[in-house]
Design a protein around this motif. Structure first.
Motif, short mmCIF file in Angstrom:
data_model
loop_
_atom_site.label_atom_id
_atom_site.label_comp_id
_atom_site.label_asym_id
_atom_site.label_seq_id
_atom_site.Cartn_x
_atom_site.Cartn_y
_atom_site.Cartn_z
N SER A 154 -5.15 -2.29 3.23
CA SER A 154 -6.15 -2.57 2.19
C SER A 154 -6.47 -1.26 1.46
O SER A 154 -6.05 -0.18 1.89
CB SER A 154 -7.43 -3.16 2.80
N VAL A 155 -7.23 -1.41 0.40
CA VAL A 155 -7.63 -0.23 -0.39
C VAL A 155 -9.14 -0.32 -0.60
O VAL A 155 -9.67 -1.38 -0.94
CB VAL A 155 -6.93 -0.24 -1.77
N SER A 156 -9.83 0.80 -0.34
CA SER A 156 -11.27 0.88 -0.63
C SER A 156 -11.40 1.51 -2.00
O SER A 156 -10.85 2.59 -2.25
CB SER A 156 -11.99 1.77 0.39
N TYR A 215 -2.65 -0.63 -9.31
CA TYR A 215 -2.67 -0.32 -7.87
C TYR A 215 -3.21 -1.50 -7.05
O TYR A 215 -2.90 -1.64 -5.87
CB TYR A 215 -3.57 0.88 -7.59
N LEU A 216 -4.03 -2.32 -7.69
CA LEU A 216 -4.73 -3.38 -6.94
C LEU A 216 -4.16 -4.77 -7.23
O LEU A 216 -4.58 -5.75 -6.62
CB LEU A 216 -6.22 -3.36 -7.30
N GLU A 217 -3.21 -4.82 -8.14
CA GLU A 217 -2.67 -6.11 -8.61
C GLU A 217 -2.20 -6.99 -7.44
O GLU A 217 -1.53 -6.51 -6.51
CB GLU A 217 -1.50 -5.84 -9.54
N GLY A 218 -2.59 -8.25 -7.48
CA GLY A 218 -2.16 -9.21 -6.45
C GLY A 218 -2.95 -9.11 -5.17
O GLY A 218 -2.73 -9.87 -4.22
N VAL A 231 0.86 -1.19 0.00
CA VAL A 231 0.00 0.00 0.00
C VAL A 231 0.89 1.24 0.00
O VAL A 231 0.70 2.18 -0.78
CB VAL A 231 -0.94 0.01 1.24
N GLU A 232 1.90 1.24 0.88
CA GLU A 232 2.71 2.45 1.04
C GLU A 232 3.57 2.73 -0.19
O GLU A 232 3.68 3.88 -0.62
CB GLU A 232 3.54 2.33 2.33
N SER A 233 4.15 1.68 -0.78
CA SER A 233 5.00 1.96 -1.94
C SER A 233 4.16 2.33 -3.16
O SER A 233 4.49 3.25 -3.90
CB SER A 233 5.93 0.78 -2.23
#
Ligand SMILES: Cc1cc2nc3c(=O)[nH]c(=O)nc-3n(C[C@H](O)[C@H](O)[C@H](O)COP(=O)(O)OP(=O)(O)OC[C@H]3O[C@@H](n4cnc5c(N)ncnc54)[C@H](O)[C@@H]3O)c2cc1C
Length: 444
Positions: free
Chosen positions: A245-247, A280-283, A209-211
């Protein structure tokens, strides 16, 4: 001996001072504030636990919440502090963006990301600690009314076979508030006042997330995206970072979605697969997926919020603001909860819980930041109906930039000529730029 007024007579034997219907942010804040005043409060939530039925993009402008809970930032289940805001126009093959990072957004903290299942559970615990009686897993089926001296008066609620009575009932039952429709404060909302939000949460390791999002420590990023992400339908996309996580989601205007006969889930899939979003969401691992209505009518949607024995708060009162750059509903829910508790407290004190007695709620709301903001952004919903925002402007800027950066071994042209050619190809005319520019300035 004086004869008691009808309000006093009805209020003589209720089960509680206040019944709150709905354990979202608006309901919890109202209940908490009233319990802090020493009132007896029951909060009824249809979900198995508060938050289990709630969905939000996730950026909470948190200063209002900190006034209610001074330790909010250290105690509450917060994900990240938003210090970086990206605004992006997506075209089919390009993305044009503004990256706004500002250390002033970190101190004092301006906005945080939250996951509602965790936040609402925390709020409900706070309510319980303050003395609110919580009834989870119970759906209110109807409100109980009596004929009062000034018309219909709400005196309680019916949930299954149970009836509960109170001096005041608070409708905090969300955007689709059947309670306020049942009592005649709202009618069925026109489609242009509503949007559908489709959202998922994708788990990723914290370091990823951070990178990927260029944040460190407790910092977070929020993306507001328009253009190809909604395939020409009025609305936009968002992507917000949580700790690990990412929303990510889209919000689509219902009238436009219906008129264009598009499917919200297909548009969402298209957004997730867009070459700018997908990396951004890969993997990542999909851990949550849901959809929910969003109030989009702004001030026009906010009607009457009090009647004898009842007040309406949060989304149920139409309190959200979508300016295209920010989506706000949670902080308005907080502000309305605070204002409602002020108004109800005063009404209980004066033993007049009629509409006139509860008028302090509207006055307190109008005087709050939220009341002012509803008026300031009253023109935003109309501005966001301009179709050109969702495709034509992105294509136009994309074509100008392509003309500038694409060195294809043909002689370069001056940027004025590049822009002129892009304009000629585009349905956007100078008059549109001027009228949309003026409308944008007025709306925002
Ligand atoms: C996709 C999406 C993205 C969003 N993004 C953002 C954002 O980034 N930032 C922001 O500030 N806002 C955002 N919003 C708006 C925000 O989520 C709402 O404004 C906010 O949740 C409103 O809170 P509320 O307490 O009024 O209503 P809700 O959170 O909807 O709570 C209503 C509660 O009432 C309960 N209930 C309903 N009927 C009954 C009944 N009959 N009996 C008992 N209980 C009942 C429900 O179960 C629910 O718990 C977004 C919304 C969506 C859908």
């Amino acid at each position: 001996m004086t004869t008691p007024t009808p309000e006093v007579a009805e209020a003589a034997e209720p089960d509680f001072d206040v019944i709150v219907i709905g354990g979202g942010i608006a309901g919890c804040v109202t209940a908490y504030q009233l319990a802090q005043q020493g009132r007896t409060v029951v909060l009824i939530e249809r979900g198995e636990a508060p938050g289990s039925k709630n969905l939000s993009g996730g950026v909470l402008y948190c200063r209002g919440m900190q006034e209610v809970f001074p330790d909010f930032l250290t105690e509450a289940p917060i994900e990240r502090h938003i210090t970086r805001n990206y605004i992006n126009f997506l075209n089919a093959e390009s993305s044009i963006g503004i990256d706004y990072k500002d250390s002033r957004l970190a101190d004092p903290v301006n906005a945080v990301t939250v996951l509602r299942a965790k936040l609402d559970a925390w709020l409900s615990d706070k309510c319980e600690e303050a003395g609110v009686f919580i009834m989870p897993g119970v759906r209110v089926d109807k409100v109980l009314t009596e004929d009062g001296p000034t018309g219909k008066r709400v005196v309680g609620v019916k949930a299954g076979d149970d009836e509960l009575h109170a001096h005041v009932v608070v409708a905090a039952d969300g955007v689709n508030s059947f309670i306020s429709q049942e009592v005649g404060l709202r009618t069925k909302e026109p489609l242009n006042h509503l949007a559908i939000g489709v959202k998922c949460v994708v788990n990723l390791p914290r370091e990823t997330v951070e990178s990927r999002f260029n944040v460190t420590g407790d910092e977070g990023a929020a993306f507001a995206v328009v253009g190809d992400c909604t395939q020409g339908v009025g609305g936009g996309g968002f992507m917000y970072t949580n700790i690990d996580s990412v929303s990510v989601g889209v919000v689509l205007r219902l009238d436009d979605l219906t008129a264009k006969k598009k499917s919200s889930s297909e548009i969402f899939d298209h957004f997730l697969a867009h070459p700018y979003i997908a990396p951004y969401l890969e993997g990542g691992e999909l851990v949550e997926y849901g959809c929910h209505l969003v109030a989009e009518g702004g001030l026009e949607m906010m009607g009457e919020i009090t009647m004898d024995g009842l007040v309406v708060v949060g989304d149920a009162a139409g309190l959200t603001l979508n300016t295209g750059l920010t989506v706000r509903g949670m902080d308005l829910a907080v502000a309305s909860g605070v204002a409602a508790a002020t108004g109800i407290g005063a009404a209980l004190e004066s033993k007049d819980t009629s509409k006139a007695g509860l008028a302090g709620y509207r006055a307190a709301f109008d005087a709050s930041y939220a009341g002012h903001d509803m008026k300031t952004y009253a023109k935003a919903p109309g501005f966001l109906e301009v179709e050109r925002m969702y495709k034509d402007y992105g294509d136009l800027i994309g074509n100008v930039l392509h003309g500038v950066f694409d060195h294809d071994n043909t002689p370069r042209e001056h940027i004025i000529k590049v822009a002129y050619k892009a304009f000629k190809k585009s349905p956007v005319k100078i008059k549109h730029l001027i009228s949309d520019g003026i409308a944008g300035v007025r709306a925002l």
